[in-house]
Design a protein around this motif. Structure first.
Motif, mmCIF file in Angstrom:
data_model
loop_
_atom_site.group_PDB
_atom_site.id
_atom_site.type_symbol
_atom_site.label_atom_id
_atom_site.label_comp_id
_atom_site.label_asym_id
_atom_site.label_seq_id
_atom_site.Cartn_x
_atom_site.Cartn_y
_atom_site.Cartn_z
ATOM 1 N N LYS A 73 -4.259 -3.780 -9.058
ATOM 2 C CA LYS A 73 -4.227 -4.007 -10.494
ATOM 3 C C LYS A 73 -5.451 -3.383 -11.143
ATOM 4 N N VAL A 74 -5.225 -2.631 -12.216
ATOM 5 C CA VAL A 74 -6.303 -1.996 -12.982
ATOM 6 C C VAL A 74 -6.260 -2.540 -14.403
ATOM 7 N N SER A 75 -7.418 -2.999 -14.906
ATOM 8 C CA SER A 75 -7.510 -3.549 -16.257
ATOM 9 C C SER A 75 -8.562 -2.787 -17.037
ATOM 10 N N ALA A 76 -8.195 -2.325 -18.225
ATOM 11 C CA ALA A 76 -9.113 -1.569 -19.078
ATOM 12 C C ALA A 76 -9.268 -2.280 -20.407
ATOM 13 N N PHE A 77 -10.500 -2.421 -20.885
ATOM 14 C CA PHE A 77 -10.795 -3.080 -22.145
ATOM 15 C C PHE A 77 -10.131 -2.328 -23.299
ATOM 16 N N LEU A 78 -9.425 -3.071 -24.155
ATOM 17 C CA LEU A 78 -8.720 -2.551 -25.325
ATOM 18 C C LEU A 78 -7.487 -1.722 -24.969
ATOM 19 N N VAL A 79 -7.221 -1.538 -23.698
ATOM 20 C CA VAL A 79 -6.070 -0.738 -23.282
ATOM 21 C C VAL A 79 -5.001 -1.614 -22.655
ATOM 22 N N GLY A 80 -5.425 -2.591 -21.859
ATOM 23 C CA GLY A 80 -4.484 -3.453 -21.170
ATOM 24 C C GLY A 80 -4.603 -3.299 -19.669
ATOM 25 N N SER A 81 -3.535 -3.613 -18.951
ATOM 26 C CA SER A 81 -3.564 -3.560 -17.495
ATOM 27 C C SER A 81 -2.296 -2.929 -16.948
ATOM 28 N N ARG A 82 -2.413 -2.466 -15.706
ATOM 29 C CA ARG A 82 -1.272 -1.920 -14.985
ATOM 30 C C ARG A 82 -1.377 -2.386 -13.546
ATOM 31 N N SER A 83 -0.283 -2.808 -12.990
ATOM 32 C CA SER A 83 -0.290 -3.307 -11.611
ATOM 33 C C SER A 83 0.827 -2.661 -10.806
ATOM 34 N N MET A 84 0.553 -2.475 -9.524
ATOM 35 C CA MET A 84 1.554 -1.970 -8.579
ATOM 36 C C MET A 84 1.586 -2.920 -7.391
ATOM 37 N N THR A 85 2.790 -3.308 -7.014
ATOM 38 C CA THR A 85 2.973 -4.290 -5.951
ATOM 39 C C THR A 85 3.880 -3.738 -4.863
ATOM 40 N N SER A 86 3.501 -4.010 -3.614
ATOM 41 C CA SER A 86 4.320 -3.607 -2.466
ATOM 42 C C SER A 86 4.489 -4.806 -1.543
ATOM 43 N N VAL A 87 5.719 -5.081 -1.159
ATOM 44 C CA VAL A 87 6.000 -6.152 -0.194
ATOM 45 C C VAL A 87 6.921 -5.588 0.880
ATOM 46 N N GLY A 88 6.793 -6.128 2.090
ATOM 47 C CA GLY A 88 7.643 -5.631 3.179
ATOM 48 C C GLY A 88 7.290 -6.264 4.513
ATOM 49 N N GLN A 89 7.655 -5.555 5.576
ATOM 50 C CA GLN A 89 7.469 -6.045 6.938
ATOM 51 C C GLN A 89 6.427 -5.214 7.672
ATOM 52 N N ILE A 90 5.858 -5.820 8.693
ATOM 53 C CA ILE A 90 4.955 -5.112 9.603
ATOM 54 C C ILE A 90 5.700 -4.896 10.919
ATOM 55 N N THR A 91 5.799 -3.659 11.325
ATOM 56 C CA THR A 91 6.539 -3.301 12.539
ATOM 57 C C THR A 91 5.602 -2.614 13.530
ATOM 58 N N ALA A 92 6.157 -2.165 14.640
ATOM 59 C CA ALA A 92 5.362 -1.477 15.658
ATOM 60 C C ALA A 92 4.812 -0.160 15.146
ATOM 61 N N THR A 93 5.392 0.382 14.090
ATOM 62 C CA THR A 93 4.897 1.642 13.530
ATOM 63 C C THR A 93 4.214 1.446 12.170
ATOM 64 N N GLY A 94 3.869 0.210 11.873
ATOM 65 C CA GLY A 94 3.114 -0.048 10.660
ATOM 66 C C GLY A 94 3.930 -0.717 9.571
ATOM 67 N N LEU A 95 3.659 -0.315 8.338
ATOM 68 C CA LEU A 95 4.261 -0.973 7.188
ATOM 69 C C LEU A 95 5.648 -0.415 6.900
ATOM 70 N N ALA A 96 6.556 -1.335 6.578
ATOM 71 C CA ALA A 96 7.919 -0.960 6.199
ATOM 72 C C ALA A 96 8.233 -1.661 4.878
ATOM 73 N N PRO A 97 7.970 -1.013 3.742
ATOM 74 C CA PRO A 97 8.200 -1.657 2.440
ATOM 75 C C PRO A 97 9.668 -1.989 2.215
ATOM 76 N N THR A 98 9.897 -3.081 1.510
ATOM 77 C CA THR A 98 11.246 -3.428 1.067
ATOM 78 C C THR A 98 11.375 -3.353 -0.455
ATOM 79 N N ARG A 99 10.253 -3.492 -1.166
ATOM 80 C CA ARG A 99 10.291 -3.384 -2.635
ATOM 81 C C ARG A 99 8.931 -2.916 -3.161
ATOM 82 N N PHE A 100 8.981 -2.008 -4.116
ATOM 83 C CA PHE A 100 7.788 -1.519 -4.790
ATOM 84 C C PHE A 100 7.996 -1.674 -6.293
#
Length: 380
Positions: free
Chosen positions: A210-237
């Motif tokens: 999440k990035v917040s700037a004075f007088l501008v507002g904020s923007r956020s990016m979210t990632s959720v998912g699973q952890i597997t033998a080869t690392g991260l496997a997102p299900t939703r961004f």
């Protein structure tokens, strides 16, 4: 002799008296006619006297009979005109009253964030364990295999842009990182704050930037998912500013579906999103640091809110950055633009923090940029 002398004197006097009496009678006979002509008592047949009296009354009543409506009708028009003119600046005045309240709320939030950063102890090492955990031999069930159609799509990518196979992965423990942000946008310099919240369990993860700037507002990016033998496997961004756009990783169909109604993209093996890509890349570096010397490259198929494309990072060199009040050794990687309007992405990883990203700089083709550097690290 005496009587004959007196008689002649009486006769003249008697004659004089008779003349006087006659004159009085004539005056009394003419008096009523003169009085009627003065209007004190007009005779019914005297038309001149009647006409004079009537005209006198009408002359006195004339001012009351004069019509007054025109001035009264014009008065409301004159009063309405001033009321229209003051209404024109009402909108600017209303905005001027609202703006200070909004600014005050944002200033309060910015001050609170600055106070939290200032009160945090300056240290070069975290106060908790960030030792990477090697998951190369993990027994957790991987995300459902990508269908053949999606796998064949990987082969259709231009030569050298296929995702780098992941043979080992080492992810850091859960952490909360705060950053100081400076930037340039349309020739204007600005400052902001950013936060990365990373939560990892044995088989699931959540990541929020999440990035917040004075007088501008904020923007956020979210990632959720699973952890597997080869690392991260997102299900939703999700990418949320004024509105939220999302990308869904549908492993059963082998597709990435975008809420922006842009065309679906193939779900390739090892695909990441614009948050998980930085954590996955750090995990690859941590698992085999000796393999990533200057000039080495890693390609990860990266998903944004509207499209997906390969991102190739080149290892630049080791750099010492002054972070958390002390020098910190880092490894810098750069994603160079492939097309005319691509972003240039530079990221610095700290081995002592489990290869978490401690600095990130994104430069647009126009020259605008945003640069965030670690200011605080703690437990999430």
């Amino acid at each position: 002799m005496t009587h004959s002398q007196a008689a002649p004197g009486f006769r003249p006097l008697a004659a004089l008296a008779a003349v006087v009496a006659l004159v009085h009678m004539l005056v009394l006979q003419t008096a009523p006619l003169d009085a009627g002509r003065l209007g004190t008592e007009a005779e019914p047949g005297d038309a001149a006297a009647k006409t004079f009296a009537t005209r006198s009354i009408e002359a006195l009543a004339a001012p009351e009979a004069a019509p007054a409506p025109p001035p009264a009708a014009a008065a409301p028009v004159a009063r309405q005109t001033p009321r229209i003119k003051p209404n024109r600046p009402l909108a600017p005045k209303y905005q001027a009253q609202v703006a200070p309240d909004v600014i005050a709320d944002q200033a309060l939030a910015s001050t609170a964030a600055a106070a939290a950063v200032a009160s945090a102890p300056a240290q070069a090492t975290p106060a908790f364990d960030l030792t990477p955990q090697n998951t190369a031999a993990a027994t957790s069930t991987p995300l459902q295999a990508v269908p053949t159609t999606a796998a064949s799509a990987a082969a259709s990518l231009p030569a050298g842009l296929q995702s780098t196979p992941v043979t080992a992965i080492s992810l850091p423990g859960s952490a909360r990182l705060k950053y100081k942000v400076v930037g340039l946008s349309k020739s204007l310099n600005y400052q902001a704050t950013a936060e990365l919240i990373w939560k990892a369990s044995s088989d699931k993860y959540e990541a929020l930037l999440k990035v917040s700037a004075f007088l501008v507002g904020s923007r956020s990016m979210t990632s959720v998912g699973q952890i597997t033998a080869t690392g991260l496997a997102p299900t939703r961004f999700a990418d949320k500013g004024r509105n939220e756009l999302a990308a869904h990783f549908d492993a059963a169909k082998g597709k990435i579906i975008f809420s922006a109604n842009t065309p679906d993209a193939p779900l390739l093996e090892g695909a990441q999103d614009r948050v998980s890509v930085f954590l996955q890349l750090g995990g690859i570096l941590a698992a085999r640091p000796a393999d990533f010397t200057a000039g080495a490259s890693v390609t990860l198929y990266t998903v944004g809110p509207r499209e997906a494309e390969p991102w190739t990072f080149i290892v630049e060199a080791e750099e010492s950055l002054d972070l958390l009040g002390a020098p910190m050794q880092t490894l810098k990687l750069t994603r160079k633009p492939r097309r005319e309007f691509d972003q240039k992405v530079e990221v610095w990883y700290a081995p002592m923090l489990g290869y978490l990203p401690v600095r990130n700089r994104i430069t647009q083709a126009s020259g605008d940029f945003v640069d965030q550097q670690l200011s605080e690290v703690g437990r999430s």
